[in-house]
Design an enzyme around this catalytic site. Structure first.
Site, PDB file in Angstrom:
ATOM      1  N   ILE A   1       0.880  -1.163   0.000  1.00 18.88           N
ATOM      2  CA  ILE A   1       0.000   0.000   0.000  1.00 18.88           C
ATOM      3  C   ILE A   1       0.916   1.210   0.000  1.00 18.88           C
ATOM      4  CG2 ILE A   1      -0.192  -0.117   2.525  1.00 18.88           C
ATOM      5  CD1 ILE A   1      -2.913   1.192   2.345  1.00 18.88           C
ATOM      6  N   SER A   2       0.706   2.120  -0.949  1.00 21.64           N
ATOM      7  CA  SER A   2       1.596   3.267  -1.106  1.00 21.64           C
ATOM      8  C   SER A   2       1.564   4.169   0.122  1.00 21.64           C
ATOM      9  CB  SER A   2       1.197   4.081  -2.337  1.00 21.64           C
ATOM     10  OG  SER A   2       1.325   3.328  -3.507  1.00 21.64           O
TER      11      SER A   2
END
Length: 219
Positions: free
Chosen positions: A65-66
């Protein structure tokens, strides 16, 4: 509201004040979305204490997840007003799709890994973002039957801009995508469709994403 929820809410607000606004995120709707979406519910339970720290987190299957800033930056680059239909490529845990759902009319999201697509659907339903449409497939080919899109956001690095995604843009629509090497630095690009046959491209800086796998990405 229990103390745990209040603690996460406080962390979300601190993230906006300390990580996003000082680094140039100015779109009020994006900042409000980042302050609203419970990121802790989109990361593995054992990593929830790190949900609002300024770095990506693993979500399984070799995916991440960025970091919050990158999610906010890509959302802001789309220049959404709330009336748009948006394609999100690389659903992951569903967090970016939830953010986009706060600032767009409709969101279509594609994830190539079945387990992640199922988990994202569960996460989005649990948090109330049921207007996000999810499919499992090759995101580099887009979602042609739902096109055109006013915005396309790609959370994976491609060797070049996939032609299918460009062609699925409406006139005036924007495509935000990292382009570069498979395992190294990439340039975050914004491609705007200015007419049926004309496109403008600009870059905003270096990023590093997992590779975009598929017919229009890496083999």
């Amino acid at each position: 509201m229990n103390s745990g929820n209040q603690d996460y809410r406080t962390k979300r607000q601190a993230m906006v004040r300390q990580q996003l606004a000082p680094r140039g995120i100015v779109d009020k709707r994006v900042l409000e979305a980042m302050a609203r979406v419970p990121r802790e519910l989109f990361v593995p339970e054992h990593l929830r204490a790190e949900a609002y720290e300024d770095h990506p987190l693993p979500i399984g299957h070799g995916q991440t997840i960025s970091q919050p800033y990158i999610v906010a930056l890509m959302a802001e680059m789309l220049c959404l007003t709330g009336r748009e239909r948006v394609l999100d490529v690389g659903t992951g845990s569903g967090y970016a799709a939830a953010v986009l759902a706060c600032i767009a009319l409709e969101v279509y999201s594609i994830e190539r890994i079945p387990d992640l697509a199922a988990q994202a659907r569960e996460n989005l339903d649990k948090t109330g973002y049921t207007q996000v449409h999810i499919r499992c497939g090759d995101g580099s080919l887009g979602w042609p039957e739902a096109a055109p899109f006013d915005g396309v956001s790609v959370a994976a690095g491609a060797p070049s801009v996939p032609s299918a995604l460009i062609q699925e843009l409406s006139v005036g629509g924007r495509l935000v995508i990292p382009v570069g090497s498979e395992g190294g630095d990439q340039q975050l690009l914004c491609v705007t469709r200015v007419s049926d046959s004309e496109f403008e491209q600009s870059g905003v800086g270096e990023v590093r994403f997992v590779p975009l796998l598929g017919e229009g990405g890496w083999a």
